[in-house]
Design a protein around this motif. Structure first.
Motif, PDB file in Angstrom:
ATOM      1  N   UNK A  30       0.467  -1.050   0.547  1.00 12.00           N
ATOM      2  CA  UNK A  30       0.340   0.025   0.318  1.00 12.00           C
ATOM      3  C   UNK A  30       0.927   0.664  -0.136  1.00 12.00           C
ATOM      4  N   UNK A  31       0.946   2.048  -1.288  1.00 17.48           N
ATOM      5  CA  UNK A  31       1.787   3.423  -0.966  1.00 17.48           C
ATOM      6  C   UNK A  31       0.735   4.815  -1.177  1.00 17.48           C
ATOM      7  N   UNK A 359      11.326   1.535  -1.288  1.00 14.98           N
ATOM      8  CA  UNK A 359      11.415  -0.265  -1.245  1.00 14.98           C
ATOM      9  C   UNK A 359       9.713  -0.414  -2.022  1.00 14.98           C
ATOM     10  N   UNK A 360       9.612   0.572  -2.982  1.00 15.94           N
ATOM     11  CA  UNK A 360       9.079   0.760  -4.128  1.00 15.94           C
ATOM     12  C   UNK A 360       9.691   0.539  -5.451  1.00 15.94           C
ATOM     13  N   UNK A 405       9.714   5.888  -9.470  1.00 15.92           N
ATOM     14  CA  UNK A 405       9.248   5.675  -8.431  1.00 15.92           C
ATOM     15  C   UNK A 405       8.217   6.825  -8.063  1.00 15.92           C
ATOM     16  N   UNK A 406       8.827   7.733  -7.737  1.00 14.51           N
ATOM     17  CA  UNK A 406       8.767   8.776  -7.263  1.00 14.51           C
ATOM     18  C   UNK A 406       7.530   9.786  -8.108  1.00 14.51           C
ATOM     19  N   UNK A 407       6.520   8.895  -8.948  1.00 11.48           N
ATOM     20  CA  UNK A 407       6.169   9.397  -9.929  1.00 11.48           C
ATOM     21  C   UNK A 407       4.472   9.352  -9.140  1.00 11.48           C
ATOM     22  N   UNK A 408       4.820   7.964  -8.167  1.00  7.06           N
ATOM     23  CA  UNK A 408       3.255   7.598  -7.591  1.00  7.06           C
ATOM     24  C   UNK A 408       3.508   8.258  -6.345  1.00  7.06           C
TER      25      UNK A 408
END
Length: 663
Positions: A30-31, A359-360, A405-408
């Motif tokens: 869960x992000x 982590x992602x 992954x920063x886009x999340x």
């Protein structure tokens, strides 16, 4: 068996409309940003399957309160937490326990169970915090059918031992899990040990020997006599007249409560206790306890006689908050590998929450769920969209989101075509007084031929985005080809075709016209191309005009780029007046190299622009683009940059401000 779907309604940040959280695998992440509802989702499972009453307790503050609601005026609230549990084809151990409560969607379909917690809160004049009623059921209707009261079967308490949650909070307190107390991990492990009668008799005998040895000490007798004498002076109750000092020989649990763990060698000539470890090692040891528990239960289950029945949970859900907490980045890969190993066990499932790219990027996007808070302050959950695995774009997008992954976690994503855009935007942040970090804006160089899949991903996550593309006039596929490409991609992500292809006269391009758009010529005196470029700005698509970002910067700041050369360096340019033929040949070759065609003549470019292509070749075809931009921009003051800033950047930063104001 595993939880395949979690449904939450009316719980904390989850609003009155049921939120469905699909869990595609036995490991799910869960992000999202802080306070997006990730922890609430993990805690919801604890409310349903917690091992103790305190973990399952429902409180007034667990019920959702809307954005514009006054809590004092609310008289009643309801919440529900439901899971669907599926079984693997070779599952033999769990099915008999749940068979009578299973449902199926269709003939010969997969069997599954539905378990739901329902809670209501009502305001009360007698009880200040209100009255709360909680019930848990098996739901014995398939998911596609409406619920009926007579298809709710009470969930028996003894079933709670078959499904349990191990909740690891963001703040690790391993010392609490090392106590022999109900609910702790150590308690659950040691209860598995079959303490024989012989051991207990030996234990009592040894404690008795120790007590006798103490009593033989004269000093010990003096202490006990003194305490007894003063005790008798304070009261005259015959029931408690005498005092006796001894080690509790018959209380076996008492000695277990004194168990401790220490770490050595430490280099200090004494072992370290758990509380003396640093935060990072404490966090790692907490996860060590969890892994050990699951491993011990699995091994003991293999050794136990099958006739005595199930002595461990059939499903243990490890719900872990922020596994990255206090842990060095180089160890995170190891942590994720361990969690994956736990998830692969027959009786285990792992759910984790995180808001760090470290982590992602180590997880498959398919198993990630994105949490966000809507304008109504309610949690919304979306899976990560990926193209079909058979699609050529699948691998590209999967690697793209893994590398960025920063886009999340962004409030806004700015998409460019390469490293030049990233360097320039980083510098323009200072110039335009818009801090990307402070405003949670992410730059991603993903504006390539699969950019529509990135758009579709961001659309699904409801993350706004701005895209800056190269127009590439007179390059192969450039100009009208780039505009056609963008229009095609807008249609592919779901926009209405007639709306996308509407011209200024409210007519719509025919399929035949649109199909030939890339062949349309670019005329200096015809602003049709400019009209379509302006239209695409409405969809947050901008272009570096007329070629690419590197050439755009060179046009606007030519003197600075001409100065950015090493001593004795720079292009060899014939004198325009003294060597006109050589100069013209140099320009022509530069045009062909810049436009990437031996037939290119640069007919839509001015003479000044074609001459600058000599410098374009030197800086951007013969040297590193980012390095050149970094060097030039470092030589310029904010005012020098702002004084001749390309209009496309002004438009983009205005759009950034507009989006941030509404999000």
């Amino acid at each position: 068996m595993r939880i395949s779907t979690l449904k939450i309604k009316g719980y904390k940040s989850f609003g009155p409309k049921e939120v469905i959280i699909p869990l595609q695998d036995k490991l799910a992440a869960f992000i999202g940003l802080n306070s997006a509802g990730k922890t609430s989702a993990l805690e919801a499972l604890k409310k349903l399957f917690g091992s103790s009453l305190s973990e399952r307790e429902i409180y007034r503050q667990d019920f959702h309160i809307g954005k514009d609601e006054n809590s004092d005026e609310i008289t009643e609230r309801a919440l529900s937490i439901e899971v669907r549990i599926d079984f693997s084809e070779d599952e033999q151990e769990a099915v008999p326990h749940f068979f009578s409560n299973m449902v199926v969607d269709e003939l010969l379909g997969d069997l599954y169970i539905r378990i739901r917690l329902e809670a209501t809160w009502k305001k009360s004049d007698l009880i200040p915090q209100g009255e709360i009623e909680v019930k848990t059921y098996f739901i014995k209707t398939p998911e596609y059918e409406p619920d009926q009261e007579d298809n709710k079967q009470p969930f028996p308490n003894h079933f709670r031992t078959l499904i349990q949650v191990l909740y690891v909070p963001a703040i690790r307190r391993p010392a609490e899990q090392l106590r022999y107390a109900s609910g702790s991990i150590l308690y659950r492990v040691l209860r598995k040990i079959k303490w024989g009668d012989d051991l207990k008799e030996t234990f009592v005998k040894k404690i008795g020997e120790i007590n006798d040895a103490f009593k033989d000490l004269s000093e010990f007798g003096t202490v006990q006599t003194s305490i007894t004498e003063f005790w008798q002076k304070f009261h005259k109750d015959e029931r408690y007249r005498d005092t006796n000092f001894s080690f509790g020989g018959s209380d076996f649990d008492a000695i277990l409560k004194k168990l401790e763990i220490s770490f050595s060698p430490t280099g200090t000539h004494k072992p370290f206790g758990i509380d003396e470890l640093g935060e990072g090692y404490r966090s790692l040891f907490y996860m060590t306890l969890v892994c050990s528990l699951l491993d011990i239960e699995e091994k003991m289950a293999e050794e136990e006689d099958e006739t005595i029945g199930v002595t461990r949970p059939l499903l243990t859900i490890l719900a872990i908050e922020e596994p990255e907490n206090h842990i060095a980045p180089q160890l995170l890969g190891r942590v994720i590998k361990i969690l994956k190993t736990i998830a692969e066990k027959e009786n285990s499932q792992v759910l984790l929450s995180s808001h760090t790219p470290a982590i992602i990027k180590r997880l498959d996007p398919e198993y990630i769920l994105h949490f966000r808070i809507t304008e109504d302050y309610e949690t919304e959950v979306n899976p990560i969209f990926l193209p079909d695995k058979a699609d050529e774009a699948y691998k590209y997008v999967k690697e793209a989101v893994r590398n960025y992954p920063e886009i999340y976690f962004a409030r806004l994503v700015v998409i460019g075509e390469g490293d030049s855009e990233e360097v320039i935007f980083n510098r323009l942040m200072d110039v335009m007084k818009v801090d990307f970090d402070d405003n949670i804006i992410t730059f991603a160089p993903l504006g390539h031929r699969f950019v529509n899949h990135i758009w579709k991903l961001l659309e699904a996550l409801h993350i706004p985005y701005i895209t800056l593309l190269d127009l590439d006039i007179e390059r192969e596929g450039g100009g009208w080809g780039r505009v056609k490409y963008a229009l095609q991609k807008l249609i592919q992500i779901g926009l209405e075709k007639n709306e996308v292809l509407m011209t200024s006269g409210d007519s719509v391009l025919s399929d035949e016209e649109f199909e030939k758009m890339h062949t349309w010529g670019v005329n200096k005196d015809d602003d049709t191309l400019g009209g379509w470029i302006d239209y695409l700005k409405e969809h947050n698509i901008f272009y570096s005009f007329p070629l690419d970002l590197d050439f755009l910067m060179l046009i606007h700041y030519p003197e600075f780029y001409k100065k950015a050369i090493p001593k004795g360096g720079g292009p060899r340019i014939p004198d325009k007046d003294a060597e006109p033929e050589e100069f013209e040949e140099k320009v022509n070759s530069a045009v062909q190299a810049t436009l990437k065609s031996e037939k290119a003549i640069g007919e839509t470019y001015s003479d000044e622009e074609k001459e600058l292509m000599i410098w374009y070749n030197y800086h951007f075809l013969g040297r590193g683009k980012p390095t050149t931009h970094i060097q030039v921009l470092s030589l310029m003051s904010d005012e020098e940059i702002k004084s001749n800033l390309p209009s496309v950047f002004k438009e983009i930063f205005d759009r950034i401000s507009s989006i941030l104001e509404t999000n």
